[in-house]
Design a protein around this motif. Structure first.
Motif, PDB file in Angstrom:
ATOM      1  N   SER A 273       0.845  -1.192   0.000  1.00  0.00           N
ATOM      2  CA  SER A 273       0.000   0.000   0.000  1.00  0.00           C
ATOM      3  C   SER A 273       0.879   1.240   0.000  1.00  0.00           C
ATOM      4  O   SER A 273       2.046   1.195   0.421  1.00  0.00           O
ATOM      5  N   PRO A 274       0.356   2.389  -0.470  1.00  0.00           N
ATOM      6  CA  PRO A 274       1.146   3.627  -0.449  1.00  0.00           C
ATOM      7  C   PRO A 274       1.636   3.985   0.951  1.00  0.00           C
ATOM      8  O   PRO A 274       2.745   4.509   1.107  1.00  0.00           O
ATOM      9  N   LYS A 275       0.824   3.729   1.979  1.00  0.00           N
ATOM     10  CA  LYS A 275       1.228   4.039   3.354  1.00  0.00           C
ATOM     11  C   LYS A 275       2.483   3.254   3.743  1.00  0.00           C
ATOM     12  O   LYS A 275       3.467   3.829   4.242  1.00  0.00           O
TER      13      LYS A 275
ATOM     14  N   ALA B 122       5.559   4.448   1.706  1.00  0.00           N
ATOM     15  CA  ALA B 122       6.138   5.708   2.186  1.00  0.00           C
ATOM     16  C   ALA B 122       6.967   5.484   3.442  1.00  0.00           C
ATOM     17  O   ALA B 122       8.043   6.082   3.613  1.00  0.00           O
ATOM     18  N   GLU B 123       6.498   4.619   4.324  1.00  0.00           N
ATOM     19  CA  GLU B 123       7.258   4.325   5.542  1.00  0.00           C
ATOM     20  C   GLU B 123       8.581   3.646   5.206  1.00  0.00           C
ATOM     21  O   GLU B 123       9.628   3.971   5.780  1.00  0.00           O
ATOM     22  N   THR B 124       8.560   2.698   4.263  1.00  0.00           N
ATOM     23  CA  THR B 124       9.783   1.978   3.912  1.00  0.00           C
ATOM     24  C   THR B 124      10.790   2.894   3.242  1.00  0.00           C
ATOM     25  O   THR B 124      12.005   2.767   3.458  1.00  0.00           O
ATOM     26  N   LEU B 125      10.314   3.834   2.433  1.00  0.00           N
ATOM     27  CA  LEU B 125      11.217   4.759   1.756  1.00  0.00           C
ATOM     28  C   LEU B 125      12.040   5.586   2.744  1.00  0.00           C
ATOM     29  O   LEU B 125      13.134   6.064   2.403  1.00  0.00           O
ATOM     30  N   ARG B 126      11.545   5.754   3.960  1.00  0.00           N
ATOM     31  CA  ARG B 126      12.292   6.525   4.955  1.00  0.00           C
ATOM     32  C   ARG B 126      13.494   5.750   5.487  1.00  0.00           C
ATOM     33  O   ARG B 126      14.366   6.335   6.131  1.00  0.00           O
ATOM     34  N   ALA B 127      13.538   4.433   5.227  1.00  0.00           N
ATOM     35  CA  ALA B 127      14.585   3.630   5.846  1.00  0.00           C
ATOM     36  C   ALA B 127      15.404   2.820   4.856  1.00  0.00           C
ATOM     37  O   ALA B 127      16.320   2.095   5.265  1.00  0.00           O
TER      38      ALA B 127
ATOM     39  N   LEU C  69       6.409  -0.684  -4.766  1.00  0.00           N
ATOM     40  CA  LEU C  69       5.010  -0.680  -4.361  1.00  0.00           C
ATOM     41  C   LEU C  69       4.244  -1.621  -5.290  1.00  0.00           C
ATOM     42  O   LEU C  69       4.087  -1.351  -6.476  1.00  0.00           O
ATOM     43  N   ILE C  70       3.813  -2.756  -4.741  1.00  0.00           N
ATOM     44  CA  ILE C  70       3.059  -3.739  -5.525  1.00  0.00           C
ATOM     45  C   ILE C  70       1.809  -4.106  -4.737  1.00  0.00           C
ATOM     46  O   ILE C  70       1.886  -4.820  -3.730  1.00  0.00           O
TER      47      ILE C  70
ATOM     48  N   GLY D 276      -3.971   6.172   2.967  1.00  0.00           N
ATOM     49  CA  GLY D 276      -2.816   5.534   2.371  1.00  0.00           C
ATOM     50  C   GLY D 276      -2.998   4.058   2.093  1.00  0.00           C
ATOM     51  O   GLY D 276      -2.068   3.387   1.627  1.00  0.00           O
ATOM     52  N   VAL D 277      -4.191   3.537   2.361  1.00  0.00           N
ATOM     53  CA  VAL D 277      -4.464   2.114   2.132  1.00  0.00           C
ATOM     54  C   VAL D 277      -5.576   1.948   1.096  1.00  0.00           C
ATOM     55  O   VAL D 277      -5.389   1.320   0.056  1.00  0.00           O
TER      56      VAL D 277
END
Length: 755
Positions: free
Chosen positions: A161-163, A166-171, A179-180, A318-319
Motif C-alpha cells: 500500500s502507499p502508506k 512511504a514508511e519503507t522509503l524513509r529507511a 510498491l506492488i 494511504g491504504v
C-alpha cells in the motif's frame, strides 16, 4: 536463464511465512492466488512455502491448500525455532534462486545471511504493520543499529500500500523499494448463482444483502456492522448481513452472535463461516461493507469491486482511499453515522448502485489484475526472463483456482470405501478419437474419424451385456459430422454417455509446436491447456447436445494444473491416471508411480473424482516390494529383459484392463487379483479406431477386430458370472460416493443434464 541446449532453466522461489492457515489468512491466501497465476505465466518457476510458527495441521487435507506450491514445510520447533530455521536453510537453499520473506521470521538474521552466501536474491514484503521502520522499532534501542544493518541484506523491499511504501522509503534506498498492491481474481459466476445463493439465506431478489468477507476478529470490527443493522432495517426491513470468514477469535465471534440476539436481528445476520471459494457470495450481494480498522491493503475490497459491487469501507489513509473513491466506486466512512448514511443511500438508489458498481469493476480490473501483479513480482524476484512470450502471452486470463491436483498426492483422499457385500461395478470407456499413425510423428492433419462408423460392432456386444459405455470424445470427432453423427444416434437411444478427451495436437488453439512433449496436455502452459479444454468442452456441447462432465487427458498426459482446469470448467470426474504406466516425459514419470486403481478425490472440497483405468501389479512379488521394483523393471528400456523375466516366471507383471495388447487370461488374472485385494470398481478401456483394421497396432486385420470383440464378450461374461459384478455408468461411480443420497441425486441430474 537457459542451459547449454538453449532451454529455459528451472528456477525456484522460497516463500517464508510465520502463520499459514487457519491462524493467518490474508498473506497466505494472496500467496496461493498469486503463485497460481505466476505458475501460468512462468511455468518453469517452482514455488515452495516454509511456515515457521504454525504447527503442521493434524488433518493432512489442511496441509494441501494450494496446487501451485510444490511443497509446504512446517518448521515449528518451539524455543529452538531459530536453530531449526538455520539448519533447514543450510540443507535446502540450493534449490532456490530467490527467497521471499513474507513475514520477518529470523530475528537473528542468520538464515538471511546464509541465503546471500548461497547467492539467493532476498526479498522482504510489508503487508500490515510491518514496514521496515516498524520492524526495526521492535528491537531494543541498543540493537536497532545492528537490525538496520541486517535488513541491508535484502535486495528488495516490497510494500502493498502507499502508506507502507512511504514508511519503507524513509529507511531504505529508493531503488530497492517497490510498491506492488495485492492482485485480485474475480472468476465469472455461472448463471443462476445469485438466485441460488440468495435463496439459501431466504433473501428475495429485491431484499438488500450486505456482505462482509474477512476473519471474525476485533481488528476488522464486524460488530459495527451488526450494531448498525437495526437502523438499516428500520428503513428496509428485509435487509440481511452476511459474514463470510473464519472465527479466528472465537470469543469475539460469540460476542457477535450475542449482539445480534440482543438487538433482535439474529435472523438477519448470516454467519457463513470460512469459504474456500467466497466468490459466489459476491454474486449474491448488493454491496460490500467493510469496517476494518487496520489493513495493509484489504484485498477483499477491490475483489468485491471487480465483481461489480459498490463498497462502503472504513477510511484507511494511504491504504484504500486511492481506489474507494467517494461517489465514484463507493463510499468511505469514519463514524457509524457516516456508515449508515452511505449504506442507506445505496439501498435507496438502484441506479446509483449500478453506476458505482460498474466504475468499481473497471477500476479494480484495470489496476489490480492478478496477471499484471504476478509479472511485477517475478521482476522483483529477478525471474522476469521466465515469463512465457509469444504466442502464449495473448491468452486470456483463466481465473483458475489452485485447489486440486491429479499428480500431487497431498490432495488425494479415498472416494469409494468398498464394503465386502457390495457388488463389483464395471465401467467401460472408449477413447473416441481420430485415426493416426501411432509410430509416426504427431500431425495436425491426422483427423480421420471414419472409424466412428464402426462402433456399432461393439454395441452388439454391449447390448447383450447391458453395457452403456462412456465415449471420451476428442476435438476431431466432435467437430466433424462423420465423427459425431454415430454418437448422436447412440445418445438418442440412451446407449452411451459422453465425456471429453484432449489430444492437444489436433485441438485448437494451435499455439504450441507439435511434438512428443507437447502431446501431453499437462506439459502445456496452464492457460493453453485450459483454453484447449474449454474449446473442446464447448464443441462437444454444441455438436452433441451434452455438456461433458468426465474427462481424460489424451495419452494419460495429465499435469500439475489439469485438475484445476477441470474444476474451472465444471467437470465432476477425471480418468487420466495410467496406473503403473506413467507416460514418459510427464510429471508422473519423474516421481513414484501411481499403483492404486481405486477411485479417489482430487480436491479438498471433494467435488472432482479420479476414476483410474484399472491396472495393477500381479504376481508373487506384488505388494510394497513390487511397487518399488516396477519403475526399474518396467520403466527403463535398458532393464526390459528384467521385466520380461519377472513376468515370465509369474513373479511380477503389470496388466491393464483393456483388450488392446492384453490377453483375456491376463485380464481375468488382474481382476481376480484386484478383487481379492478388496477392489469394487473396475474400469475397462480401448480406442475407437481399433474397430477398423489397420488403425492401431492392436487390430491390423479384420480377424484382429473379431478377436477384440470376442475378448469383450468373454470378459463381460466372466465379470458377471465369476466375479458377480455388473456394468455401471460413470455417474453411478461418481455420484454414488456423494455424502448423502439427496446430494447424489441432485449431482446426478446436474452431471447428466442436456444443454
Amino acid at each position: 536463464m537457459t542451459d547449454s541446449s538453449g532451454k529455459r532453466r528451472p528456477a525456484g522461489v522460497l516463500h517464508i511465512l510465520k502463520y499459514y492457515r487457519p491462524e493467518f489468512t490474508g498473506e497466505g491466501v494472496f500467496l496461493e492466488r498469486s503463485s497460481a497465476v505466476m505458475q501460468e505465466i512462468a511455468p518453469t518457476v517452482a514455488h515452495e512455502l516454509l511456515v515457521t510458527h504454525t504447527p503442521a495441521p493434524a488433518d493432512p487435507d489442511a496441509a494441501s491448500a494450494c496446487s501451485t506450491l510444490r511443497r509446504v514445510t512446517y518448521l515449528s520447533r518451539g524455543t529452538f525455532r531459530a536453530a531449526a530455521l538455520l539448519w533447514w536453510m543450510l540443507r535446502n537453499l540450493r534449490r532456490f534462486d530467490t527467497v521471499h520473506v513474507r513475514t520477518h521470521a529470523d530475528w537473528y538474521f542468520g538464515s538471511y545471511l546464509l541465503a546471500r552466501l548461497y547467492g539467493c536474491r532476498l526479498v522482504i514484503s510489508a503487508t500490515l504493520d510491518d514496514s521496515l521502520p516498524m520492524l526495526v522499532s521492535q528491537y531494543r534501542p541498543a540493537l536497532r543499529p545492528i537490525a538496520r544493518r541486517g535488513f541491508r541484506l535484502f535486495d528488495a523491499y516490497v510494500a502493498i500500500s502507499p502508506k507502507l511504501h512511504a514508511e519503507t522509503l524513509r529507511a531504505a534506498p529508493a531503488e530497492r523499494c517497490h510498491l506492488i498492491p495485492c492482485g485480485i481474481t474475480a472468476p465469472p459466476q455461472t448463471a443462476g448463482t445469485r438466485a441460488r445463493m440468495r435463496a439459501a439465506i431466504g433473501a428475495a431478489e429485491d431484499d438488500p444483502v450486505l456482505l462482509f468477507v474477512g476473519g471474525l476478529v476485533e481488528r476488522k470490527d464486524p460488530l459495527l456492522l451488526i450494531e448498525a443493522l437495526p437502523r438499516l432495517r428500520a428503513a428496509h426491513p428485509r435487509t440481511r448481513l452476511v459474514l463470510v470468514g473464519p472465527e479466528i477469535e472465537p470469543a469475539y465471534a460469540a460476542g457477535l452472535r450475542a449482539a445480534a440476539a440482543r438487538l433482535g436481528v439474529t435472523e438477519a445476520v448470516v454467519f457463513a463461516g470460512e469459504r474456500r471459494d467466497p466468490h459466489p457470495w459476491f454474486a449474491a450481494a448488493d454491496m460490500l461493507v467493510f469496517a476494518s480498522r487496520l489493513e495493509g491493503f484489504g484485498t477483499v475490497v477491490p475483489e468485491a469491486m471487480a465483481h461489480g459491487l459498490p463498497v462502503v469501507a472504513r477510511r484507511l489513509p494511504g491504504v484504500n482511499d486511492d481506489f474507494v473513491l467517494p461517489g465514484e466506486t463507493g463510499f468511505l466512512f469514519d463514524t457509524a453515522e457516516e456508515y449508515v448514511a452511505a449504506v442507506l443511500r445505496l439501498m435507496d438508489d438502484a441506479s446509483l448502485r449500478r453506476r458505482l458498481g460498474t466504475a468499481a469493476r473497471d477500476l479494480a480490473r484495470r489496476r489490480f489484475a492478478m496477471g499484471a501483479i504476478a509479472r511485477r513480482w517475478l521482476d522483483v524476484y529477478g525471474l522476469a526472463g521466465h515469463v512465457i512470450g509469444e504466442p502464449f502471452a495473448d491468452l486470456p486470463e483463466t481465473a483458475l483456482g489452485c485447489t486440486a491436483s491429479v499428480t500431487d498426492r497431498r490432495f488425494h483422499a479415498p472416494a469409494c470405501a468398498a464394503a465386502p457385500d457390495e457388488q463389483p461395478l464395471l465401467l467401460t470407456t472408449v477413447d473416441a478419437e481420430e485415426s493416426f499413425d501411432w509410430s509416426g510423428p504427431f500431425s495436425r492433419e491426422a483427423v480421420d474419424v471414419r472409424a466412428m462408423g464402426s462402433q456399432q460392432l461393439a454395441h452388439r456386444v454391449f447390448e447383450r451385456h447391458r453395457v452403456v459405455p462412456t465415449y471420451l470424445v476428442d476435438y476431431p470427432v466432435a467437430a466433424q459430422e462423420e465423427g459425431c453423427a454415430p454418437l448422436r444416434e447412440l445418445l438418442q437411444d440412451g446407449c452411451c454417455d459422453i465425456g471429453a478427451q484432449l489430444h492437444p495436437w489436433v485441438n485448437p488453439p494451435f499455439l504450441e509446436e507439435v511434438g512428443t512433449h507437447t502431446s501431453y496436455a499437462g506439459n502445456l502452459p496452464a492457460a493453453l491447456e485450459y483454453e484447449k479444454a474449454r474449446r473442446l468442452t464447448e464443441v462437444i456441447g454444441e455438436r452433441l447436445g451434452v455438456r461433458p462432465r468426465i474427462f481424460r487427458a489424451g495419452r494419460y498426459g495429465a499435469g500439475r494444473r489439469t485438475a484445476d482446469v477441470l474444476k474451472r470448467l465444471g467437470y465432476r470426474a477425471d480418468s487420466s491416471v495410467a496406473v503403473c504406466w506413467p507416460p514418459e516425459g510427464t510429471e508422473w514419470a519423474r516421481g513414484s508411480w501411481p499403483v492404486s486403481s481405486r477411485p479417489y478425490w482430487l480436491d479438498r472440497d471433494r467435488t472432482l473424482m479420479e476414476i483410474p483405468v484399472s491396472a495393477g501389479l500381479v504376481g508373487r512379488l506384488a505388494g510394497p516390494l513390487g511397487a518399488r521394483m516396477a519403475p526399474l523393471a518396467f520403466g527403463r528400456p535398458g532393464l526390459a529383459p528384467v521385466g520380461a523375466g519377472l513376468s515370465r516366471f509369474g513373479l511380477l507383471e503389470r496388466i491393464r484392463l483393456t483388450p488392446e495388447g492384453i490377453t483375456i487370461e491376463e485380464a481375468k488374472r488382474l481382476v481376480r487379483h484386484m478383487r481379492a485385494g478388496g477392489h469394487r470398481v473396475f474400469v475397462l478401456t480401448y480406442h475407437s479406431p481399433s474397430l477398423e483394421p489397420g488403425n492401431t497396432p492392436y487390430t491390423r486385420t479384420a480377424e484382429d477386430v473379431r478377436r477384440l470383440l470376442d475378448w469383450l464378450d468373454d470378459f463381460y461374461t466372466f465379470f458377471r458370472e465369476e466375479i458377480g459384478g455388473r456394468p455401471a455408468r460413470w455417474e453411478e461411480l461418481r455420484f454414488g460416493a456423494a455424502a448423502t443420497p439427496e446430494r447424489g441425486l441432485v449431482a446426478l441430474r446436474d452431471g447428466a443434464a442436456r444443454l
